[in-house]
Design an enzyme around this catalytic site. Structure first.
Site, PDB file in Angstrom:
ATOM      1  N   GLY B 138       0.800  -1.219   0.000  1.00 57.64           N
ATOM      2  CA  GLY B 138       0.000   0.000   0.000  1.00 57.64           C
ATOM      3  C   GLY B 138       0.833   1.269   0.000  1.00 57.64           C
ATOM      4  N   THR B 140       2.251   2.524   2.597  1.00 59.73           N
ATOM      5  CA  THR B 140       1.896   3.284   3.799  1.00 59.73           C
ATOM      6  C   THR B 140       3.023   3.337   4.831  1.00 59.73           C
ATOM      7  OG1 THR B 140       0.979   1.316   4.866  1.00 59.73           O
ATOM      8  CG2 THR B 140      -0.536   2.637   3.532  1.00 59.73           C
ATOM      9  N   SER B 141       4.173   2.781   4.501  1.00 63.59           N
ATOM     10  CA  SER B 141       5.260   2.742   5.486  1.00 63.59           C
ATOM     11  C   SER B 141       5.564   4.127   6.047  1.00 63.59           C
ATOM     12  CB  SER B 141       6.533   2.183   4.842  1.00 63.59           C
ATOM     13  OG  SER B 141       7.624   2.297   5.753  1.00 63.59           O
ATOM     14  N   THR B 270      12.926  -8.114   2.947  1.00 61.13           N
ATOM     15  CA  THR B 270      14.378  -8.316   2.838  1.00 61.13           C
ATOM     16  C   THR B 270      14.749  -9.768   2.570  1.00 61.13           C
ATOM     17  OG1 THR B 270      14.685  -8.719   5.206  1.00 61.13           O
ATOM     18  CG2 THR B 270      14.815  -6.422   4.455  1.00 61.13           C
ATOM     19  N   ARG B 392      -2.145  15.430   9.812  1.00 59.49           N
ATOM     20  CA  ARG B 392      -0.726  15.768   9.720  1.00 59.49           C
ATOM     21  C   ARG B 392      -0.449  16.609   8.484  1.00 59.49           C
ATOM     22  NH1 ARG B 392       3.647  11.081   8.763  1.00 59.49           N
ATOM     23  NH2 ARG B 392       2.057  10.719   7.162  1.00 59.49           N
ATOM     24  N   TYR B 453       1.611   5.118  22.118  1.00 57.39           N
ATOM     25  CA  TYR B 453       1.597   5.754  20.800  1.00 57.39           C
ATOM     26  C   TYR B 453       1.666   7.266  21.028  1.00 57.39           C
ATOM     27  CZ  TYR B 453       0.354   6.251  15.842  1.00 57.39           C
ATOM     28  OH  TYR B 453       0.360   6.515  14.500  1.00 57.39           O
TER      29      TYR B 453
END
Lengths: 533, 533
Positions: B138, B140-141, B270, B392, B453
Site C-alpha cells: 500500500g 503506507t510505510s 528483505t 498531519r 503511541y
C-alpha cells in the site's frame, strides 16, 4: 532468586516416572486387553540394571579437565548409574532398548552446570574439543530428542540442567516470571505459588518436564485452550550458545523485524541451550471444574468442538475421545461403557468466570447434540491425566506394545486425517492378522483446527522395535499426505526427522542449517536431531 | 478465485491518502495549535508535481528486456507519475522531501507482476542483472520501508503487488482464507464479506495497506485485543524468493521445530516477497459498540487498563489517552475538554457477547476509578480513526510538524518509559525555547504490557528534517534505555535501523543476515532496510 525446597527425583532408568510407584493396570483391564488382542503376546526382555553393559567413557583427558574446570569435579559424572539414566528419553523404542539391556548410546559424561555462565563454559570447552553436547531437562522426550548421538564427534556429554533451578524474578504487575531452565513444573509452580500465580502449563509430562524443555520443544499443556501453548507464554528467553549469549524478547509485542524468539523456541537444543525463560503467569484459579459430555458419535462431537473453539468463551481444557477410546477408558476405570463419544471440559478461574463459561459452553454444546453426563469420566481423566505412560510400562510387562502419536490440522482436514492415520497404523501392524487397538482423542482445539492424539496397542511380536517402526512410518506418511503436521506437541528429535523436509520445505531446512551455522559453527549441539543433514 | 470489483486508488504523491479528500483541520483547531505553539512557524515548501525532477531511469537494456519478458511491457512502468508515487512511504520525512520536490530515490521502474510465478521471474531477472527490488504493497510505510535504496546495486525497481488481488480460497469450517498479497484491506474485507467473514484487522492505514504488507511488517490493528495482531492471524504463507518458493505453516499449531513463519513475518521484504497469506477470519460481528470512559488521571487509567487486559473477558479495542491528548482531542472535535483522561472501549460480536463483555468491563473499570461517560469521545474516535495522517498534512500546510512514534513494554516498565520518551522528545525539540506538544495513548494492551503511541507537534524551523531527526533519535534512545521495543507496530525500515542491534543483539543480527544469505544470496531484496549492515 529462590530455589525449590524439594526436588523431583530421577525417573526409572527403564520405565517412565517414579520407580517406586506400583504398576497401574487392574486385572480386569489387563484381561480386557488380552481378550481384545487375542493372540498371546511375545514376551519382552526385562534386563535388570546390573545386566546393562555401558560403553567405556570416551572423553579425552583434556576435554575432561576443561569440563571439570568449568563446573567442578563433582558435577562431571561418569558413573554407570548416572550415564544410564541419560541414555535416552521415554519413547517406546527407548524403553524396548533399555529393557533389552541396550545402553550403547550412553553419554561419556553427564555434566551439571549451575548457571548460565557455566553452560557457556561447557559449550566453549566442547566446541574446542569437538565433543557433542546433548541438553537434558526432564528426560521426557518421546521422539529421541535426548539420546546422545555422536555424529561426527568422538565423544558426547549430556548437559543436565537440573541445577539451573532458580526463580529469578516475579513481576505480579506484568504477570511475568523469569524461571531457570532446569525447574521441573511442580517445582516452578511451587515457587510461583508463593506469589499467588501459576504457569497453567500442564502437559502429561508435568511431573518431570522442565521449563527449558518446554521452550525447546514448543510444548502444549492439557489446558492450552485457556492458557495457550508454551510458545504463547514466552515473553523472552536467554540462551547460551557456542557463540555467546542470546537474549530475545523485550516486550509483549514488537514489530522490530522477524520474531527471533521463535527460532529458539522449538530448536530442541540444536542451536543453543535455553537457560532461562520469562513466562507469562496467571493467578492461581479460585476454582477448577471438570465436566463430562456425551456425543452420539465422533463426527458430531468434532463438529461441536469446532463450534466451541470458534466461540469467544471457551473452557480451558477441551478433549473428545473417539468411540474406541471412550469404550476403553470406561473399561479401564471399571465403569460401564457408554455408546458414542465422551468429552471432558475443564474450566478455571474465579467462581463467576467458571459459572459464565460453563453456562455458555453448555448452551453451545447442547445446540450441537451434546449431553452433559455424570462427571465420573471427567474425574477419571483428572485423576489419571499424568498416568498414561505408567500404563504403557504395565502393558509392556505383559508383552503388549502401547505407544502414542499425534498431529494437528485444520478442521476441514481433521476427519480425513483421522481416518488416514488410523488406517495406516492398522494396515502396518495387522498385516499378518494381529489385532490392533487404535484409540484417538482431540486433545487441543484452536479456532482454525485441532490436534489428534492416537494411542496404539498391539501384542508384541518377535522384533517389537521393527514392528513399531513400521507403524510409525505408516502414520507419518499418512499425516504428511493428509495435510497434517508431523508433530503437534511431541517435537521432532530423531523420530520425526524423515518428515521435516516435507514439513518446512528444502528452503526451510536451509534456514535451520543457516541458523545453526551462526550459533553452533562446529555443530556440536545435539547432532542428529531436528535438522535433516 | 475472485478479485475485487473496485480497486482503491493511489495515494497522493506528496501527502497521505485520497488526493480528492478536503483538508481535515477546522479553523478552531488550527487556532488552538497556533496558540499552543506560540511562535509563527517557518513556512514549508510545497512543490507541485511538475516541479519535481526525477533522476533518469538507470535500468540496463538487458534487465529491462528480462522484466518485460517476465510481466509484459505494459507492466514495466517508467513514467514519471508512477515512479514518483513509488519514491517512498508516508513518514514525515518522506512528506517533507516530496513537498520540497525531492524524488532522488525514485525507482528506475515500477514492475507489476500478476501472480506468484511472475514474482519469481522478476526476482530471478533482478538477481541476474544485480538490480535492487523493493516490494511495495500500500505504500503506507512510515519508517522508510518502501524507499528504493540502491545499496551496492546500479538500479532499483519497485515491485508493486497490486495485481496479486485474488481471494484464493475461503474455508468457513476452519475459518481461514487465503488472500493474495496485493489486496488492500477494504478490498479483502469486501471479498470476505460475501462469505460472512472478516479479518477484523483495522490499523489506521486500513484503507490503503495490503495483506502482504501486514505480514511483512507484523502489523497490529486497532481491535487487536479482540482479533490479535496480524502475526497471530497468519496460519500459513507463501513467499517468492530468489531461491524459489517458500511455503510455511500447515496447521493451527505445530511442534515441528522452530516456527519459521515468524522469520518471514516481519521480514519487510528483505528475505522474500510474501505473495499470499492464509489468515484466520472471523464472523462479521452482529454488533459493534464503542463507549467512552473517564479516569481521574493517566496513572489510574493505566492501572485500570492493566487489570482489564489481565481479565478473561476484554473489549476488542482498548485505548487510553493521556491528559494532553484527551484535552487536544476534545478541542479538535470542538467539544469541552474534560479533566483527567478518556478511554475508548470497543466491543464486537453477537448481542449476547457484546452485552456480557460490556457488563464485565463496566464492573471492572468502575472498581478502578473509571466512569462511563457520554459516548461522544468514542464516536469521535470511531469516525476519525483513519484520519490522523490527513491531519498531519493539514498541519504541514500551516508550517506545523506532526509525527507519531510508538513503543511497547511490560506494565511495570510502562510509566517510566512514557516519561522518558516524552521528556526526550521535548528536550530535543525545545532546546531553543520552542513549544512542543506531546500527546500519548495506550493503543494496544496485553496481559503482560501495552503499547504507547505518541504524537509530537511543533512549529517547523528552518531545517525541519534535521529538527525531526533529532527528536526521533532522542525518542529511540529513551526507548532503548527504558526497556521498550523500538517499534510495536510501525516496523523497522530505515528509521529504526540504528536500534536493531540493541533490540535483538549482535547474534540476533547475525541470524537475520544468515537467513538473508540463504534466501537472497545476492542481497537484492530491499537493501538498506531492517538488517544492520
Amino acid at each position: 532468586m529462590t530455589s525449590p525446597a524439594h526436588r523431583v527425583g530421577d525417573m526409572a532408568w527403564n520405565a517412565w516416572g517414579d520407580p517406586a510407584r506400583p504398576a497401574a493396570l487392574s486385572d480386569s483391564a489387563l484381561a480386557l486387553v488380552r481378550q481384545a488382542l487375542g493372540a498371546r503376546p511375545h514376551p519382552l526382555p526385562s534386563a535388570t540394571e546390573s545386566d546393562v553393559r555401558l560403553p567405556e567413557p570416551a572423553l579425552g583427558d583434556d576435554a575432561a579437565a576443561r569440563l571439570t574446570a568449568a563446573v567442578g569435579a563433582e558435577h562431571v559424572r561418569t558413573d554407570a548409574a548416572t550415564r544410564l539414566r541419560h541414555t535416552g528419553g521415554k519413547s517406546l523404542d527407548d524403553l524396548l532398548r533399555r529393557r533389552g539391556g541396550d545402553a550403547a548410546n550412553a553419554p561419556d559424561a553427564v555434566v551439571l552446570p549451575r548457571d548460565h555462565d557455566e553452560v557457556l563454559a561447557v559449550l566453549a570447552a566442547c566446541a574446542e574439543h569437538r565433543v557433542a553436547v546433548v541438553p537434558f531437562g526432564g528426560g521426557t522426550s518421546v521422539v529421541g530428542g535426548v539420546e546422545p548421538l555422536r555424529g561426527e564427534f568422538g565423544g558426547a556429554i549430556t548437559l543436565d540442567l537440573r541445577r539451573l533451578d532458580r526463580l529469578e524474578a516475579v513481576d505480579t504487575d506484568s504477570m511475568t516470571a523469569t524461571l531457570q531452565a532446569g525447574l521441573r513444573t511442580p517445582e516452578a509452580d511451587g515457587l510461583l505459588a508463593a506469589h499467588g500465580v501459576t504457569l497453567g502449563h500442564r502437559p502429561q509430562s508435568y511431573e518431570y518436564a522442565t521449563i527449558g524443555g518446554y521452550a525447546a520443544t514448543r510444548s502444549r499443556g492439557q489446558a492450552s485452550t485457556g492458557y495457550g501453548g508454551f510458545d504463547d507464554m514466552v515473553l523472552g528467553l536467554t540462551a547460551a550458545t557456542v557463540r555467546g549469549t542470546l537474549r530475545l524478547g523485550r516486550s509483549p509485542a514488537s514489530a522490530a523485524g522477524p520474531d527471533l524468539r521463535h527460532l529458539l523456541i522449538g530448536s530442541e537444543g540444536t542451536l543453543g541451550v535455553i537457560t532461562s525463560v520469562t513466562c507469562q503467569v496467571r493467578p492461581i484459579p479460585d476454582e477448577a471444574h471438570q465436566e463430562a459430555w456425551a456425543f452420539p458419535d465422533w463426527t458430531t462431537g468434532v463438529t461441536a468442538l469446532r463450534r466451541l473453539a470458534q466461540s469467544p468463551v471457551r473452557p480451558h481444557t477441551v478433549r473428545l475421545s473417539d468411540e474406541t477410546e471412550t469404550f476403553v477408558n470406561a473399561a479401564v476405570s471399571g465403569g460401564r461403557a457408554p455408546s458414542g463419544c465422551l468429552a471432558v471440559m475443564g474450566f478455571e478461574g474465579t467462581a463467576d468466570e467458571v459459572a459464565h463459561a460453563r453456562r455458555t459452553t453448555r448452551a453451545l454444546l447442547e445446540r450441537h447434540e451434546g449431553t452433559l453426563v455424570d462427571s465420573s469420566a471427567a474425574d477419571d481423566w483428572r485423576r489419571s491425566r499424568t498416568q498414561g505412560p505408567y500404563l504403557r510400562d504395565a502393558l509392556l510387562a505383559e508383552g503388549v506394545l502401547a505407544e502414542t502419536l499425534e498431529t494437528a490440522a485444520t478442521w476441514a482436514d481433521l476427519l480425513p486425517l483421522y481416518s488416514a492415520v488410523a488406517d495406516g497404523v492398522r494396515g502396518a501392524l495387522s498385516g499378518d492378522g494381529a489385532e490392533v487397538i487404535v484409540l484417538c482423542h482431540v486433545s487441543h482445539v484452536y479456532r482454525t483446527g485441532a490436534s489428534l492424539y492416537f494411542t496404539v496397542v498391539t501384542a508384541a511380536e518377535e522384533d517389537p522395535r521393527a514392528q513399531w517402526a513400521q507403524a510409525k512410518r505408516a502414520a507419518g506418511d499418512a499425516i504428511a499426505a493428509s495435510g497434517g503436521t508431523i508433530t503437534h506437541h511431541h517435537a521432532v528429535g530423531t523420530d520425526h526427522l524423515p518428515w521435516m523436509t516435507e514439513e518446512v520445505g528444502e528452503l526451510g531446512v536451509e534456514l535451520l542449517r543457516a541458523a545453526k551455522r551462526v550459533l553452533d559453527p562446529s555443530g556440536i549441539l545435539n547432532p542428529g536431531k531436528l535438522i535433516p543433514s
